[in-house]
Scaffold this active site. Structure first.
Site, PDB file in Angstrom:
ATOM      1  N   GLU A 187       0.800  -1.225   0.000  1.00  0.00           N
ATOM      2  CA  GLU A 187       0.000   0.000   0.000  1.00  0.00           C
ATOM      3  C   GLU A 187       0.833   1.277   0.000  1.00  0.00           C
ATOM      4  OE1 GLU A 187      -2.895   0.087   3.098  1.00  0.00           O
ATOM      5  OE2 GLU A 187      -3.751  -1.827   2.561  1.00  0.00           O
ATOM      6  N   GLU A 398      -5.274  -8.330   1.529  1.00  0.00           N
ATOM      7  CA  GLU A 398      -5.770  -7.880   2.824  1.00  0.00           C
ATOM      8  C   GLU A 398      -7.251  -7.600   2.714  1.00  0.00           C
ATOM      9  OE1 GLU A 398      -3.863  -4.648   4.959  1.00  0.00           O
ATOM     10  OE2 GLU A 398      -1.882  -5.390   4.386  1.00  0.00           O
TER      11      GLU A 398
END
Ligand code: GAL
Length: 504
Positions: A187, A398
């Site tokens: 991310e 995730e």
């Protein structure tokens, strides 16, 4: 008598049919995992020759963490990794996604000195996983930069791309014989935007409107460099795969008005598109929505050029296509409205984006203010990726839900049941999704939220020096999903009315 037996057999068969009819199967070869990250679980912050990283620095020297805690011990996985592997076996997962602490492996940040103990630690985890038949999936960088490299500018320093390639070279050499799936970055949007453009993550520089774009620019080059390094020097012998995992939340237009649709498109391009477009799109480079908006704002503000750095044509080509699959971390959805809010800091990411982003009061909440339960947004996100990036293989790395740590975590079970169904809706519509990962294997240090927002399938007793781990109800639930390779059917909001082409 015979007819009675036949009757009961028929009842039995139809009962089984009823049960199975309500279960949705995952595609063949679909794999399930659980994820963690080094700083959030390891502890051992100064064990052996490990040096300080930016999270050690932030937690020790600022008051930014809400409960004033840190990751000095965290889940103590530095010592308890065998128990972690045992938990993964209890769950029956196919893989474990974890990350490497750079300053544990390279105490100076540079590759001139490699820590024997650092390598030993990760070798032990990898070997234990393989012995337990759990595939290791390794994130090279999950936000814990050595402080020594932050002192040199961190990701705003273009030379970081070289240092990152040096670090990656060390870990490919050390672990690549056994690790076959690599993620360069976790991310990047989050640590660039919040860590450089804001104060929500380390290094908390708050260089709004400039720092986030500079750091992201280096990260994209660093990612591409490491992809090519692996591709050319390691893939032939190691035969693994490598990509990045990007965060992608869904942005739902508030109304059907052309302005709100346009606003949602812009918001998605400033989110998934920031890192997604340069790597996964046919054209490469930053999305036009970002280039145009940031250029326009920069001009209005009197800058001599756009605050969004430009890639050369050569760099665009070098970055484009540097993936073997698309890693996606998805948690939640936002509503988007054109205009509506004018009090943005200037210059800033939010001001450049220039749309109003909010969440509906009716959406069920979690312990994290930003995390609302909106499963249909997951389906739309996945469909958007399919349409915009030519249906790549997507591995969900995730997805998870926070609460206050209860062991009978029915809300977490509900979240995963809904989101797994939403993902299967996307599969049914032709998305090529091959993996699903729960964040997180166990409760851990949730960055600036400390230990106040917990995502684990296992509870960790942070008051116990042994850091005892206990499976929550969700651990048993996930174990059964994995065992059955199926999830009970739940119908999410019917989105037949949604025309994805509106957002292309
Ligand atoms: C992600 C991050 C994880 C974890 C999770 C829950 O953005 O990669 O480290 O903290 O959010 O907030």
């Amino acid at each position: 008598m015979v007819s009675r037996t036949v009757f009961f057999v028929i009842i039995l068969i139809s009962e089984c049919g009823r049960i199975f009819a309500y279960k949705r199967k995952f595609p063949n070869n679909f794999s399930f995992g659980a994820a963690t990250a080094s700083y959030q679980i390891e502890g051992g912050w100064n064990a052996s020759d490990k040096s300080e990283n930016i999270w050690d620095d932030l937690t020790h020297n600022t008051n930014l963490v809400v409960d004033k805690t840190n990751g000095d011990v965290a889940c103590n996985s530095y010592n308890l990794y065998k128990r972690d592997v045992e938990m993964l076996t209890e769950l029956g997962v196919d893989f474990y996604r974890f990350s490497l602490s750079w300053s544990r492996i390279l105490p100076t940040g540079f590759s001139e000195k490699i820590s024997d103990d650092g390598l030993k630690y990760y070798n032990a985890i990898i070997d234990n996983l393989l012995e337990a038949n759990v595939t290791p999936i390794v994130t090279i960088y999950h936000w814990d930069l050595p402080k020594s490299l932050q002192d040199l500018g961190g990701w705003t320093n273009p030379l970081m791309a070289d240092y990152f390639a040096d670090f990656s070279n060390v870990v490919f050499e050390a672990f690549g014989d056994r690790v076959k799936t690599w993620l360069t970055f976790n991310e990047p949007l989050v640590f660039c935007q919040q860590g450089y453009g804001g104060m929500g993550k380390a290094p908390a520089l708050n260089l709004t409107g400039v720092g986030e774009y500079l750091s992201a620019h280096t990260v994209l080059k660093a990612h591409a460099k490491v992809y090519h390094l692996y591709d050319e020097n390691f893939r032939p012998a190691q035969k693994g795969r490598i990509s990045m995992t990007i965060s992608g939340q869904w942005y739902e237009p508030d109304t059907d008005s052309p302005e709100d649709l346009e606003a949602a498109l812009v918001a998605e391009q400033f989110d998934v598109g920031w890192f997604g477009h340069p790597i996964f799109s046919k054209e490469g480079d930053y999305p036009n929505a970002m280039k145009e908006r940031i250029m326009k704002r920069s001009e209005e503000q009197g800058y001599t050029k756009s605050r969004l750095p430009e890639f050369t044509a050569e760099e665009i080509e070098y970055i484009k296509g540097t993936y073997d699959f698309l890693g996606l971390n998805h948690y939640t959805t936002y509503s988007v409205k054109a205009n509506g809010e004018t009090n943005f800091v200037e210059p800033s990411f939010e001001h450049d984006r220039g749309v109003k982003v909010f969440q509906e009061a009716t959406w069920p909440s979690s312990a994290s203010s930003w995390l609302k339960v909106v499963p249909w947004g997951f389906t739309k996100m996945l469909k958007w990726i399919r349409s915009n990036y030519a249906n790549p293989e997507v591995m969900v790395f995730e997805n998870g839900f926070s609460d206050n740590g209860t062991t009978d975590d029915q809300d977490r079970i509900n979240y995963h049941r809904l989101y797994l169904n939403a993902m299967l809706d996307a599969v049914d519509s032709g998305c090529n999704i091959t993996a699903y990962t729960v964040w997180s294997l166990m409760d851990n240090m949730e960055w600036l939220r400390g230990y106040t927002e917990l995502f684990g399938l296992y509870r960790v007793d942070f008051n116990d020096t042994e850091r005892k781990r206990t499976p929550k109800s969700s651990a048993f639930y996930y174990r059964d999903v994995i065992k059955d390779r199926a999830v009970e059917h739940v119908k999410n909001k019917d989105d037949d009315d949604f025309d994805i082409s509106l957002l292309l």
